[in-house]
Write a protein that holds these residues in place. Structure first.
Motif, PDB file in Angstrom:
ATOM      1  N   PRO A   1      16.558  -4.562  50.062  1.00  0.00           N
ATOM      2  CA  PRO A   1      17.291  -4.128  51.260  1.00  0.00           C
ATOM      3  C   PRO A   1      17.850  -2.722  51.060  1.00  0.00           C
ATOM      4  O   PRO A   1      18.354  -2.386  49.987  1.00  0.00           O
ATOM      5  CB  PRO A   1      18.422  -5.152  51.381  1.00  0.00           C
ATOM      6  N   VAL A   2      17.740  -1.889  52.092  1.00  0.00           N
ATOM      7  CA  VAL A   2      18.301  -0.540  52.033  1.00  0.00           C
ATOM      8  C   VAL A   2      19.048  -0.265  53.336  1.00  0.00           C
ATOM      9  O   VAL A   2      18.780  -0.879  54.371  1.00  0.00           O
ATOM     10  CB  VAL A   2      17.206   0.526  51.803  1.00  0.00           C
ATOM     11  N   SER A   3      19.985   0.664  53.264  1.00  0.00           N
ATOM     12  CA  SER A   3      20.798   0.990  54.435  1.00  0.00           C
ATOM     13  C   SER A   3      20.112   2.101  55.250  1.00  0.00           C
ATOM     14  O   SER A   3      19.354   2.897  54.698  1.00  0.00           O
ATOM     15  CB  SER A   3      22.191   1.442  53.989  1.00  0.00           C
ATOM     16  N   PRO A   4      20.390   2.187  56.546  1.00  0.00           N
ATOM     17  CA  PRO A   4      21.280   1.297  57.312  1.00  0.00           C
ATOM     18  C   PRO A   4      20.624  -0.031  57.657  1.00  0.00           C
ATOM     19  O   PRO A   4      21.304  -1.004  57.936  1.00  0.00           O
ATOM     20  CB  PRO A   4      21.599   2.107  58.558  1.00  0.00           C
ATOM     21  N   SER A   5      19.283  -0.084  57.649  1.00  0.00           N
ATOM     22  CA  SER A   5      18.569  -1.328  57.905  1.00  0.00           C
ATOM     23  C   SER A   5      17.149  -1.171  57.408  1.00  0.00           C
ATOM     24  O   SER A   5      16.635  -0.064  57.264  1.00  0.00           O
ATOM     25  CB  SER A   5      18.580  -1.672  59.396  1.00  0.00           C
ATOM     26  N   GLY A   6      16.506  -2.286  57.130  1.00  0.00           N
ATOM     27  CA  GLY A   6      15.139  -2.241  56.651  1.00  0.00           C
ATOM     28  C   GLY A   6      15.056  -2.495  55.160  1.00  0.00           C
ATOM     29  O   GLY A   6      16.046  -2.861  54.507  1.00  0.00           O
ATOM     30  N   HIS A   7      13.854  -2.297  54.617  1.00  0.00           N
ATOM     31  CA  HIS A   7      13.612  -2.619  53.214  1.00  0.00           C
ATOM     32  C   HIS A   7      12.639  -1.627  52.588  1.00  0.00           C
ATOM     33  O   HIS A   7      11.872  -0.963  53.285  1.00  0.00           O
ATOM     34  CB  HIS A   7      13.016  -4.025  53.077  1.00  0.00           C
ATOM     35  N   VAL A   8      12.689  -1.561  51.256  1.00  0.00           N
ATOM     36  CA  VAL A   8      11.649  -0.914  50.464  1.00  0.00           C
ATOM     37  C   VAL A   8      10.878  -2.026  49.768  1.00  0.00           C
ATOM     38  O   VAL A   8      11.478  -2.961  49.216  1.00  0.00           O
ATOM     39  CB  VAL A   8      12.247   0.060  49.432  1.00  0.00           C
ATOM     40  N   LEU A   9       9.570  -1.940  49.814  1.00  0.00           N
ATOM     41  CA  LEU A   9       8.721  -2.921  49.140  1.00  0.00           C
ATOM     42  C   LEU A   9       8.287  -2.345  47.799  1.00  0.00           C
ATOM     43  O   LEU A   9       7.728  -1.245  47.740  1.00  0.00           O
ATOM     44  CB  LEU A   9       7.492  -3.233  49.994  1.00  0.00           C
ATOM     45  N   ALA A  10       8.563  -3.088  46.717  1.00  0.00           N
ATOM     46  CA  ALA A  10       8.197  -2.641  45.370  1.00  0.00           C
ATOM     47  C   ALA A  10       7.167  -3.586  44.780  1.00  0.00           C
ATOM     48  O   ALA A  10       7.368  -4.805  44.755  1.00  0.00           O
ATOM     49  CB  ALA A  10       9.434  -2.582  44.480  1.00  0.00           C
ATOM     50  N   LEU A  11       6.065  -3.042  44.334  1.00  0.00           N
ATOM     51  CA  LEU A  11       5.055  -3.810  43.613  1.00  0.00           C
ATOM     52  C   LEU A  11       5.042  -3.334  42.166  1.00  0.00           C
ATOM     53  O   LEU A  11       4.942  -2.133  41.910  1.00  0.00           O
ATOM     54  CB  LEU A  11       3.664  -3.613  44.213  1.00  0.00           C
ATOM     55  N   ARG A  12       5.160  -4.259  41.253  1.00  0.00           N
ATOM     56  CA  ARG A  12       5.020  -3.929  39.829  1.00  0.00           C
ATOM     57  C   ARG A  12       3.701  -4.515  39.347  1.00  0.00           C
ATOM     58  O   ARG A  12       3.499  -5.722  39.358  1.00  0.00           O
ATOM     59  CB  ARG A  12       6.174  -4.484  39.012  1.00  0.00           C
ATOM     60  N   ILE A  13       2.807  -3.655  38.912  1.00  0.00           N
ATOM     61  CA  ILE A  13       1.500  -4.074  38.419  1.00  0.00           C
ATOM     62  C   ILE A  13       1.443  -3.768  36.930  1.00  0.00           C
ATOM     63  O   ILE A  13       1.458  -2.598  36.532  1.00  0.00           O
ATOM     64  CB  ILE A  13       0.347  -3.335  39.142  1.00  0.00           C
ATOM     65  N   PRO A  14       1.431  -4.786  36.088  1.00  0.00           N
ATOM     66  CA  PRO A  14       1.372  -4.520  34.651  1.00  0.00           C
ATOM     67  C   PRO A  14      -0.005  -4.039  34.224  1.00  0.00           C
ATOM     68  O   PRO A  14      -1.005  -4.267  34.920  1.00  0.00           O
ATOM     69  CB  PRO A  14       1.685  -5.890  34.030  1.00  0.00           C
ATOM     70  N   ARG A  15      -0.047  -3.367  33.106  1.00  0.00           N
ATOM     71  CA  ARG A  15      -1.336  -3.012  32.521  1.00  0.00           C
ATOM     72  C   ARG A  15      -2.128  -4.291  32.272  1.00  0.00           C
ATOM     73  O   ARG A  15      -1.607  -5.273  31.755  1.00  0.00           O
ATOM     74  CB  ARG A  15      -1.132  -2.275  31.203  1.00  0.00           C
ATOM     75  N   SER A  16      -3.373  -4.305  32.652  1.00  0.00           N
ATOM     76  CA  SER A  16      -4.206  -5.480  32.441  1.00  0.00           C
ATOM     77  C   SER A  16      -5.020  -5.324  31.163  1.00  0.00           C
ATOM     78  O   SER A  16      -5.489  -4.235  30.836  1.00  0.00           O
ATOM     79  CB  SER A  16      -5.156  -5.692  33.621  1.00  0.00           C
ATOM     80  N   TRP A  17      -5.176  -6.457  30.479  1.00  0.00           N
ATOM     81  CA  TRP A  17      -5.981  -6.477  29.251  1.00  0.00           C
ATOM     82  C   TRP A  17      -7.259  -7.276  29.457  1.00  0.00           C
ATOM     83  O   TRP A  17      -7.976  -7.560  28.496  1.00  0.00           O
ATOM     84  CB  TRP A  17      -5.152  -7.069  28.119  1.00  0.00           C
ATOM     85  N   THR A  18      -7.532  -7.642  30.696  1.00  0.00           N
ATOM     86  CA  THR A  18      -8.725  -8.442  30.993  1.00  0.00           C
ATOM     87  C   THR A  18      -9.651  -7.710  31.951  1.00  0.00           C
ATOM     88  O   THR A  18     -10.507  -8.325  32.569  1.00  0.00           O
ATOM     89  CB  THR A  18      -8.317  -9.795  31.611  1.00  0.00           C
ATOM     90  N   GLY A  19      -9.467  -6.428  32.079  1.00  0.00           N
ATOM     91  CA  GLY A  19     -10.264  -5.645  33.019  1.00  0.00           C
ATOM     92  C   GLY A  19     -11.508  -5.082  32.380  1.00  0.00           C
ATOM     93  O   GLY A  19     -11.932  -5.537  31.321  1.00  0.00           O
ATOM     94  N   PRO A  20     -12.122  -4.080  33.026  1.00  0.00           N
ATOM     95  CA  PRO A  20     -11.583  -3.388  34.190  1.00  0.00           C
ATOM     96  C   PRO A  20     -11.699  -4.224  35.466  1.00  0.00           C
ATOM     97  O   PRO A  20     -12.524  -5.114  35.567  1.00  0.00           O
ATOM     98  CB  PRO A  20     -12.440  -2.134  34.280  1.00  0.00           C
ATOM     99  N   HIS A  21     -10.833  -3.907  36.429  1.00  0.00           N
ATOM    100  CA  HIS A  21     -10.758  -4.648  37.678  1.00  0.00           C
ATOM    101  C   HIS A  21     -11.431  -3.847  38.797  1.00  0.00           C
ATOM    102  O   HIS A  21     -11.204  -2.651  38.929  1.00  0.00           O
ATOM    103  CB  HIS A  21      -9.304  -4.938  38.024  1.00  0.00           C
ATOM    104  N   MET A  22     -12.203  -4.546  39.570  1.00  0.00           N
ATOM    105  CA  MET A  22     -13.005  -3.930  40.623  1.00  0.00           C
ATOM    106  C   MET A  22     -12.445  -4.314  41.989  1.00  0.00           C
ATOM    107  O   MET A  22     -12.015  -5.450  42.198  1.00  0.00           O
ATOM    108  CB  MET A  22     -14.449  -4.421  40.505  1.00  0.00           C
ATOM    109  N   VAL A  23     -12.460  -3.358  42.912  1.00  0.00           N
ATOM    110  CA  VAL A  23     -12.155  -3.671  44.310  1.00  0.00           C
ATOM    111  C   VAL A  23     -13.384  -4.369  44.881  1.00  0.00           C
ATOM    112  O   VAL A  23     -14.440  -3.759  45.061  1.00  0.00           O
ATOM    113  CB  VAL A  23     -11.821  -2.405  45.117  1.00  0.00           C
TER     114      VAL A  23
END
Length: 399
Positions: free
Chosen positions: A111-133
């Motif tokens: 939550p941030v002022s005066p209204s609304g939100h910030v969306l935070a994504l935390r993506i850790p380093r992967s050790w099972t990749g590489p990852h493909m779209v």
């Protein structure tokens, strides 16, 4: 406080304002987005490219609701989303189905002022990749450098696939080498010549050359540096930090120990639980399972204290158990056969987060142990995969 040293669930508006005030630039480990756009196919592919690029590099944060100019954050642009629960599920589903192999990810709505939100994504380093779209057969691989996201070329892809295989081999070699040392008596304390229960935990970060944890900080965590199924005070040794429990029956011997290695790997060995008794060579299922669950719980707590990034491989091994039976309740209807080998090496369980329910996490491992005794599955869980009351009580006794 840097974002990567703070639990994502505890991030607040002040943390985002600090990034703006300090002009923390976009780059390898952080990216700012003014809006969250995942409506069209093109927007979904771009979003997945951003997410996978962090997993294929060193991990980091995607922040939506923050404006930037030339890579520097300038102001909050709060997101107005009517139903964040539905939006979170939409994001999780998109990442789950649009990136291959699947990756771990944390989401926080701040939550941030005066209204609304910030969306935070935390993506850790992967050790099972590489990852493909993989959305709509996109088939592209991305990573990150100081300039942001970029597409991997053929040579970088080859190196990425090789690195993943090397991590698996390093974990396997660690286990083999440590088992060989235990069998030959090269342990931090002397143990009786009896059957042993062994638990290894190997964070993937420990496979990187030069990785070190703060052993002085770890030493202060008395409640966590505890051997399997017993108590003991921590101390330093050449390998890192060790805690052990003296054997009350034989001077100069210890019944079990906990060893934290300097690179974050952990070894727990117990020589009491599997000692042959007058009743025979029995694996006390409830005691063994409860000891493993409690030990892994403490291990994961210690990793959180030491800011050790997941994932981690948890490996359980039993030594000297040929001809042992699984100890069962006579009223259960189960009929155990003798274990046919001296060393029972159970398949590693991979924890993508240290916030997992450890009893549930280890259920498949215990199924495999019971398989070794000729049984179809672990009988200490109900049909829904939850520990039965006797196992819950056993866990409480050793926690």
């Amino acid at each position: 406080m840097p974002l990567d040293t703070k639990r994502l669930a505890y991030l607040a508006e002040s943390d985002i304002q600090d990034l703006i005030a300090n002009g923390v630039e976009e780059g390898r480990e952080i990216d700012y987005k003014e809006a969250l756009k995942i409506g069209t196919d093109g927007e979904k592919k771009e979003f997945l490219a951003d997410v996978s690029s962090f997993a294929n590099a060193s991990g980091g944060h995607l922040l939506f609701g923050v404006a930037e100019t030339k890579g520097r954050p300038t102001e909050l642009k709060p997101l107005a989303v009517a139903n964040w629960d539905a939006e979170r599920l939409k994001i999780e589903s998109l990442v789950r189905d649009g990136i291959s192999p699947r990756i771990a990810m944390e989401i926080a709505v701040i939550p941030v002022s005066p209204s609304g939100h910030v969306l935070a994504l935390r993506i850790p380093r992967s050790w099972t990749g590489p990852h493909m779209v993989s959305l709509q057969h996109n088939g592209r691989f991305y990573s990150r450098n100081s300039g942001g996201k970029y597409q991997l070329d053929v040579g970088e892809l080859r190196n990425a696939f090789t690195a993943g295989a090397q991590v698996a081999e390093a974990i396997r070699a660690f286990r083999q080498n440590r088992l060989a040392a235990i069998i030959s008596g090269e342990t931090p304390v002397r143990l009786p010549d009896s059957a042993k229960l062994i638990v290894h935990s190997c964070p993937y970060t420990s496979t990187s050359l030069g990785t070190e944890v703060d052993i002085r900080h770890a030493y202060k965590q008395n409640a966590l540096i505890r051997p399997l199924y017993s108590t003991g005070s921590p101390g330093f040794n050449l390998d890192g930090v060790v805690g052990y429990s003296p054997d009350s029956q034989t001077a100069g011997l210890s019944r079990s120990y906990f060893q934290l290695f300097r690179d974050g790997r952990i070894e727990g060995v117990d020589s009491i639980l599997l000692r042959a008794k007058e009743s025979g060579r029995i694996i006390p299922s409830l005691a063994v399972e409860a000891a493993c669950i409690s030990f892994v719980c403490r291990t994961f707590q210690l990793y959180r204290v030491l800011n050790t990034e997941p994932p981690a491989a948890v490996m359980i091994t039993l030594l000297g158990v040929k001809s042992y039976y699984m100890g069962l309740n006579p009223l259960s209807g189960w009929d155990s056969s003798q274990i046919d080998r001296d060393t029972v090496v159970l398949t590693p369980a991979i924890a993508d987060s240290y916030d997992v329910n450890v009893a549930t996490f280890l259920r498949r491992t215990f199924d495999e142990l019971w398989n070794a005794a000729g049984l179809s599955q672990c009988g200490d869980y109900d049909s829904e995969g939850h520990p039965v009351g006797d196992l819950q009580n056993a866990i409480r006794r050793v926690s």
